[in-house]
Design an enzyme around this catalytic site. Structure first.
Site, mmCIF file in Angstrom:
data_model
loop_
_atom_site.group_PDB
_atom_site.id
_atom_site.type_symbol
_atom_site.label_atom_id
_atom_site.label_comp_id
_atom_site.label_asym_id
_atom_site.label_seq_id
_atom_site.Cartn_x
_atom_site.Cartn_y
_atom_site.Cartn_z
ATOM 1 N N SER A 39 0.861 -1.179 0.000
ATOM 2 C CA SER A 39 0.000 0.000 0.000
ATOM 3 C C SER A 39 0.903 1.236 0.000
ATOM 4 O O SER A 39 1.855 1.320 0.779
ATOM 5 C CB SER A 39 -0.862 -0.008 1.278
ATOM 6 O OG SER A 39 -1.613 1.160 1.360
ATOM 7 N N GLY A 40 0.630 2.170 -0.913
ATOM 8 C CA GLY A 40 1.435 3.387 -0.966
ATOM 9 C C GLY A 40 2.649 3.278 -1.860
ATOM 10 O O GLY A 40 3.425 4.227 -1.999
ATOM 11 N N CYS A 41 2.828 2.135 -2.537
ATOM 12 C CA CYS A 41 4.048 1.974 -3.371
ATOM 13 C C CYS A 41 3.944 2.741 -4.673
ATOM 14 O O CYS A 41 4.954 2.992 -5.332
ATOM 15 C CB CYS A 41 4.302 0.477 -3.653
ATOM 16 S SG CYS A 41 3.095 -0.307 -4.753
ATOM 17 N N GLY A 42 2.717 3.091 -5.088
ATOM 18 C CA GLY A 42 2.555 3.869 -6.321
ATOM 19 C C GLY A 42 1.762 3.137 -7.400
ATOM 20 O O GLY A 42 1.607 3.634 -8.515
ATOM 21 N N SER A 77 -2.254 -7.529 -3.710
ATOM 22 C CA SER A 77 -2.082 -8.951 -4.090
ATOM 23 C C SER A 77 -0.782 -9.515 -3.500
ATOM 24 O O SER A 77 0.151 -9.836 -4.234
ATOM 25 C CB SER A 77 -2.118 -9.129 -5.605
ATOM 26 O OG SER A 77 -1.246 -8.252 -6.290
HETATM 27 N N1 LIG Z 1 -5.391 -4.492 5.990
HETATM 28 C C1 LIG Z 1 -5.111 -3.903 4.817
HETATM 29 N N2 LIG Z 1 -4.029 -4.304 4.128
HETATM 30 C C2 LIG Z 1 -3.728 -3.706 2.945
HETATM 31 N N3 LIG Z 1 -4.453 -2.697 2.367
HETATM 32 C C3 LIG Z 1 -5.552 -2.305 3.062
HETATM 33 C C4 LIG Z 1 -5.922 -2.866 4.297
HETATM 34 N N4 LIG Z 1 -7.045 -2.234 4.746
HETATM 35 C C5 LIG Z 1 -7.360 -1.333 3.819
HETATM 36 N N5 LIG Z 1 -6.474 -1.354 2.806
HETATM 37 C C6 LIG Z 1 -6.610 -0.525 1.608
HETATM 38 O O1 LIG Z 1 -7.074 -1.444 0.619
HETATM 39 C C7 LIG Z 1 -6.255 -1.420 -0.511
HETATM 40 C C8 LIG Z 1 -5.770 -2.806 -0.814
HETATM 41 O O2 LIG Z 1 -6.836 -3.500 -1.403
HETATM 42 P P1 LIG Z 1 -6.443 -4.661 -2.416
HETATM 43 O O3 LIG Z 1 -7.721 -5.214 -2.936
HETATM 44 O O4 LIG Z 1 -5.445 -4.134 -3.389
HETATM 45 O O5 LIG Z 1 -5.744 -5.703 -1.436
HETATM 46 S S1 LIG Z 1 -5.432 -7.248 -1.743
HETATM 47 O O6 LIG Z 1 -4.947 -7.308 -3.128
HETATM 48 O O7 LIG Z 1 -6.684 -7.991 -1.506
HETATM 49 O O8 LIG Z 1 -4.365 -7.585 -0.713
HETATM 50 C C9 LIG Z 1 -5.068 -0.568 -0.224
HETATM 51 O O9 LIG Z 1 -5.055 0.374 -1.276
HETATM 52 P P2 LIG Z 1 -3.670 0.887 -1.871
HETATM 53 O O10 LIG Z 1 -3.105 1.752 -0.776
HETATM 54 O O11 LIG Z 1 -4.042 1.655 -3.088
HETATM 55 O O12 LIG Z 1 -2.804 -0.319 -2.159
HETATM 56 C C10 LIG Z 1 -5.317 0.095 1.119
HETATM 57 O O13 LIG Z 1 -5.497 1.492 0.974
HETATM 58 N N1 LIG Z 2 6.911 7.991 -8.617
HETATM 59 C C1 LIG Z 2 6.396 8.653 -7.547
HETATM 60 N N2 LIG Z 2 7.084 9.652 -6.974
HETATM 61 C C2 LIG Z 2 6.594 10.309 -5.902
HETATM 62 N N3 LIG Z 2 5.400 10.039 -5.305
HETATM 63 C C3 LIG Z 2 4.671 9.029 -5.845
HETATM 64 C C4 LIG Z 2 5.119 8.292 -6.976
HETATM 65 N N4 LIG Z 2 4.166 7.366 -7.276
HETATM 66 C C5 LIG Z 2 3.174 7.536 -6.381
HETATM 67 N N5 LIG Z 2 3.473 8.536 -5.516
HETATM 68 C C6 LIG Z 2 2.651 9.018 -4.396
HETATM 69 O O1 LIG Z 2 2.605 7.997 -3.442
HETATM 70 C C7 LIG Z 2 1.312 7.948 -2.815
HETATM 71 C C8 LIG Z 2 0.741 6.534 -2.994
HETATM 72 O O2 LIG Z 2 0.525 6.311 -4.380
HETATM 73 P P1 LIG Z 2 -0.631 5.304 -4.812
HETATM 74 O O3 LIG Z 2 -0.622 5.252 -6.289
HETATM 75 O O4 LIG Z 2 -1.899 5.626 -4.132
HETATM 76 O O5 LIG Z 2 -0.052 3.926 -4.242
HETATM 77 P P2 LIG Z 2 -0.809 2.514 -4.116
HETATM 78 O O6 LIG Z 2 -1.889 2.514 -5.156
HETATM 79 O O7 LIG Z 2 0.257 1.505 -4.364
HETATM 80 O O8 LIG Z 2 -1.353 2.472 -2.743
HETATM 81 C C9 LIG Z 2 0.473 9.010 -3.500
HETATM 82 O O9 LIG Z 2 0.472 10.161 -2.682
HETATM 83 C C10 LIG Z 2 1.207 9.276 -4.786
HETATM 84 O O10 LIG Z 2 1.023 10.598 -5.237
#
Ligand SMILES: Nc1ncnc2c1ncn2[C@@H]1O[C@H](COP(=O)(O)OS(=O)(=O)O)[C@@H](OP(=O)(O)O)[C@H]1O
Ligand SMILES: Nc1ncnc2c1ncn2[C@@H]1O[C@H](COP(=O)(O)OP(=O)(O)O)[C@@H](O)[C@H]1O
Length: 223
Positions: free
Chosen positions: A37-40, A126
């Site tokens: 989560s947060g990787c982009g 995933s």
């Molecule tokens: N427990 C927990 N673990 C991980 N992520 C969590 C959780 N609870 C809520 N979220 C939010 O849900 C997004 C991940 O959903 P996904 O469907 O991608 O998850 S998975 O593939 O079923 O593991 C994920 O979104 P992204 O940050 O965009 O990755 C999170 O914001």
């Molecule tokens: N290449 C990048 N450089 C700097 N910040 C980024 C980059 N990619 C994504 N971000 C920032 O990182 C945060 C998480 O991105 P996001 O796409 O929501 O990640 P994920 O979908 O994996 O949770 C957001 O604030 C986004 O603007």
């Protein structure tokens, strides 16, 4: 014609995948972005979606947060319309089995979209290798071995946590969220992804998306 378990009979379509792809001038594939989560993932997938559409390509984007509002909604989102028993049975959370079902559903839908000739972008944490490998099997069985493109968005946990755009890492650290990937739940990194994107350096999302687009172009996916 094959007979599936339970006498569910597969119907071959009169319009072939090849003719759908020929009409679009591209190959249908699944580009599977995985990472913490947060990787982009979502940002890069959106940038890639935009770049491909600007090139006239037909695409679709499936994103974890969005799909969990509909196809893979949590029990709380289902109970009012469907009742508690249905919500408990079909609603999905973040335990390992729920994530397995989440990815199974999305993998099946993404495979159908690729069979329609779409360049299908998926952005899901995933975390489990077995779940991703099953999707790879579904997608390649419906088409070619090269139709599943695993993209590992490899951004260090420290950077993901420092970004924390939804405040989830803070809640996870405080114990307010259980099973949070990378904190209280595992993430199994891809061993041999088609594309290994190093996150957290000074490349912009557009530059990272362009790297994926270039990879697709070099392999004839973009016609
Ligand atoms: N427990 C927990 N673990 C991980 N992520 C969590 C959780 N609870 C809520 N979220 C939010 O849900 C997004 C991940 O959903 P996904 O469907 O991608 O998850 S998975 O593939 O079923 O593991 C994920 O979104 P992204 O940050 O965009 O990755 C999170 O914001
Ligand atoms: N290449 C990048 N450089 C700097 N910040 C980024 C980059 N990619 C994504 N971000 C920032 O990182 C945060 C998480 O991105 P996001 O796409 O929501 O990640 P994920 O979908 O994996 O949770 C957001 O604030 C986004 O603007």
């Amino acid at each position: 014609m094959t007979t599936d378990p339970g006498d569910i009979v597969w119907h071959d379509h009169s319009v072939s995948r090849e003719s759908r792809e020929a009409r679009l001038g591209q190959r249908g594939v699944v580009v599977w972005l995985t990472g913490l989560s947060g990787c982009g993932k979502s940002t890069i997938a959106n940038a890639l979606d935009r770049q491909l559409n600007e090139q006239g390509r037909a695409t679709m984007l499936l994103d974890g947060d969005n799909i969990r509002h509909g196809l893979c909604a949590p029990p709380a989102a289902l109970v009012q319309e469907h009742g508690q028993e249905f919500a408990d049975r079909f609603g999905l959370g973040f335990g390992a089995t729920d994530r397995e079902e989440n990815i199974r559903r999305i993998g099946s839908v993404a495979s159908l979209m690729a069979s329609a000739g779409l360049i299908t972008l998926t952005a899901f944490v995933s975390p489990y290798r077995a779940d991703r490998d099953r999707v790879r099997g579904i997608v390649t069985a419906a088409g070619r071995d090269t139709d599943f493109v695993e993209v590992f968005v490899d951004t260090p946990l420290e950077i993901c946590e420092s970004r924390d755009p939804k405040g989830l890492y803070k809640k996870a650290r405080a114990g307010e969220i259980k099973h949070f990937t990378g904190i209280s739940d595992p993430y199994e990194a891809p061993r041999e992804p088609e594309i290994h994107l190093r996150g957290g350096d000074d490349r912009t999302p557009d530059q990272q998306a362009a790297e994926i687009r270039q990879w697709l172009a070099e392999r004839g996916v973009l016609g």
